[in-house]
Scaffold this active site. Structure first.
Site, PDB file in Angstrom:
ATOM      1  N   SER A 182       0.755  -1.268  -0.039  1.00 41.88           N
ATOM      2  CA  SER A 182       0.027  -0.067   0.170  1.00 41.88           C
ATOM      3  C   SER A 182       0.833   1.379   0.207  1.00 41.88           C
ATOM      4  CB  SER A 182      -0.783   0.078   1.326  1.00 41.88           C
ATOM      5  OG  SER A 182      -0.195   0.044   2.424  1.00 41.88           O
ATOM      6  N   HIS A 210      -5.416  -3.468  -2.373  1.00 47.72           N
ATOM      7  CA  HIS A 210      -5.035  -2.626  -3.445  1.00 47.72           C
ATOM      8  C   HIS A 210      -4.921  -3.021  -4.691  1.00 47.72           C
ATOM      9  CE1 HIS A 210      -4.242   1.125  -0.896  1.00 47.72           C
ATOM     10  NE2 HIS A 210      -3.579   0.091   0.035  1.00 47.72           N
ATOM     11  N   LYS A 239     -11.834   0.342  -1.508  1.00 48.18           N
ATOM     12  CA  LYS A 239     -10.829   0.988  -2.363  1.00 48.18           C
ATOM     13  C   LYS A 239     -11.306   0.945  -3.892  1.00 48.18           C
ATOM     14  CE  LYS A 239      -7.606   0.646   1.070  1.00 48.18           C
ATOM     15  NZ  LYS A 239      -6.650  -0.002   1.902  1.00 48.18           N
TER      16      LYS A 239
END
Ligand SMILES: *Cc1c(COP(=O)(O)O)cnc(C)c1O
Length: 386
Positions: A182, A210, A239
Site C-alpha cells: 500500500s 489495493h 478501495k
C-alpha cells in the site's frame, strides 16, 4: 504518577514537535476526480477510489434500492441474527471473482485482517510477516499471540532462511503478506511465497486490498494473474470497489473456521446490507469493463516516467501507487502543501505509516482522470520541484 490530562498533552506535543501530527482535510461534497475542500477545488491524486466508482450512479442506485427494501442496519452480529441474504450473495459473488470456494464479509479491511490472522494462528504458532505489512496485519498477528518472525520486504530467500531456522519451534505457521504494497507500490513475489508455503506446509494469507479491481485479468488481483492460490485472500470494498467493508475468501473449511474464530467477525455487528448490495453492483462494473483499468494504467505509467524525468525519486513498480521520496516529514508536508496551493491534492506519508527516513508523497491516479488532469498534476510537480 502523571495525570491523564498531562499525558495527553505531552503526547500531542511530541507529535507536533516531530511534525507528525495528523489533521484530516474535510471534503465538501462527493468523492470524485476533483474535491471541494474549504474554498479550494483540487485535483485528487491520493484516493484509493482507483476506478472512480465511489459515486458511480449504478452503484448508488443499487444502494438506494437496497436501502428502500432492507433499510440500513443489520441489527446484530452475523452469528446472532445479523446475517442477511445479501451478505451471502455478496460472499458467493466475491469468492467466485477471486477464484475461491467461499467467503465472509467484514465491516472493514482493518477488521478483516485483524480477525483472519488472529483466527488462523495461536500462541504455539509462528507468523512469518513481511517487514512492510499493513498495520492491520501486524495487529492481527499481535492479537493471535503467535510468535512473529519478520522477514525482509519481498525477500523469499530471507523468508526461507527463517522458515528453516524457526519452523521446528512452532505447532504450525502462517506466511502473511500484501500483494500490492500500500505504501511502496511494489508487488510481493507471490509465486515464490506459494512455493515456500507448500514445501514447508504452512498457510499463506495474501491481502489484495489495493490489487483487486486494479491488477490481474478482469481486476481479479495479483494472485489470479500469477496463478497463485493462497489459503486465504483478503480484499476490501473501500478501495477500487468504491464502497466500504471487506471480505476474506478461501476453502469452505477455512471460511467456516473464520466464521467461528475471527473475533472481529463474531463480536461485531454485521455490515449494513446496503454495502453488500452496492458491492455486488460494483463487482459487475469492475469485472465487465476493461477500459477504466486501461486508462488507469496509462495514467500511472505516464506519471511514473514523467515524475522521474522531472528529477523526483520515484520508487520502482508498475502499479498505481507511486511513492515519491520527499525527505524529512517537514519537507514532505511542505511539498504536499505547495502542491495543494497549486490545486493538486497529494498526501504526504510519514512515520509510523512508513519507516523513519522514508517519508514520501504517495501519488495515486484514478481512471476518471483525463490526460489534461495528469498534465496539470505534472505542471504542479514541476513548479514545486525542490
Ligand atoms: C486499506 C488497507 C486495509 C484496510 O482496509 P479498510 O477497509 O480501509 O479498513 C487493509 N490492508 C491494506 C493493505 C490496506 O491498504
Amino acid at each position: 504518577m502523571k495525570s491523564f490530562q498531562q499525558l495527553v498533552e505531552e503526547q500531542l506535543a511530541g507529535l507536533r514537535d516531530a511534525q507528525l501530527l495528523r489533521r484530516a482535510r474535510e471534503v465538501d461534497g462527493p468523492q470524485d476526480t476533483y474535491l471541494s475542500i474549504g474554498s479550494h477545488r483540487v485535483l485528487c491524486l491520493c484516493s484509493n477510489n482507483y476506478l472512480g466508482l465511489a459515486r458511480h450512479p449504478i452503484v448508488a442506485a443499487a444502494a438506494r434500492q437496497s436501502l428502500d427494501e432492507e433499510g440500513v442496519g443489520s441489527g446484530a452480529s452475523p452469528q446472532i441474527s445479523g446475517r442477511m441474504q445479501l451478505h451471502r450473495r455478496a460472499e458467493i459473488g466475491l469468492a467466485a471473482f477471486v477464484g475461491h470456494e467461499a467467503g465472509l464479509m467484514f465491516s472493514s479491511g482493518y477488521a478483516c485482517n485483524v480477525g483472519v490472522v488472529q483466527a488462523l494462528a495461536g500462541r504455539e504458532d509462528l507468523i512469518f510477516s513481511d517487514r512492510l505489512n499493513h498495520a492491520s496485519l501486524i495487529d492481527g498477528a499481535r492479537l493471535s499471540r503467535a510468535r512473529i518472525v519478520i522477514y525482509e520486504h519481498g525477500d523469499p530467500d530471507d523468508l526461507e532462511r527463517k522458515l528453516r531456522q524457526h519452523r521446528s519451534t512452532g505447532r504450525g505457521a502462517l506466511i502473511v503478506t500484501e500483494s500490492l504494497f500500500s505504501m511502496d507500490g511494489d508487488v510481493a513475489p507471490l509465486s515464490d511465497l506459494q512455493r515456500l508455503a507448500r514445501s514447508y506446509e504452512v498457510g499463506l494469507v495474501v491481502d489484495e486490498a489495493h490489487a483487486l479491481g486494479v491488477l490481474g485479468p478482469e481486476g481479479r488481483g495479483v494472485c489470479a494473474e500469477l496463478g497463485v492460490q493462497p489459503d486465504v485472500v483478503v480484499g476490501t470494498l473501500g478501495k477500487a470497489f468504491g464502497v466500504q467493508g471487506a471480505f476474506a475468501v478461501g476453502a469452505s473449511s477455512t471460511v467456516e473456521l473464520l466464521r467461528n474464530r475471527a473475533r472481529s467477525y463474531v463480536f461485531s455487528t454485521a455490515p449494513s446490507p446496503v454495502l453488500s448490495a452496492a458491492a455486488l453492483a460494483s463487482l459487475r462494473l469492475v469485472r465487465d469493463s476493461e477500459s477504466p483499468r486501461q486508462r488507469l494504467r496509462a495514467h500511472w505509467r505516464r506519471l511514473r516516467s514523467s515524475l522521474a524525468d522531472l528529477g523526483f525519486r520515484v520508487l520502482p513498480g508498475d502499479t498505481p501507487i507511486i511513492p515519491v521520496l520527499s525527505g524529512t516529514p517537514e519537507q514532505t508536508m511542505r511539498l504536499s502543501q505547495a502542491l495543494f496551493a497549486r490545486g493538486v491534492f497529494v498526501h504526504g506519508v510519514r512515520p509510523p505509516t512508513v519507516p523513519p527516513g522514508t517519508s514520501r508523497l504517495r501519488v495515486v491516479p484514478m481512471a476518471s482522470h483525463s490526460e489534461d488532469d495528469i498534465s496539470l498534476a505534472l505542471a504542479a510537480f514541476e513548479a514545486v520541484r525542490p
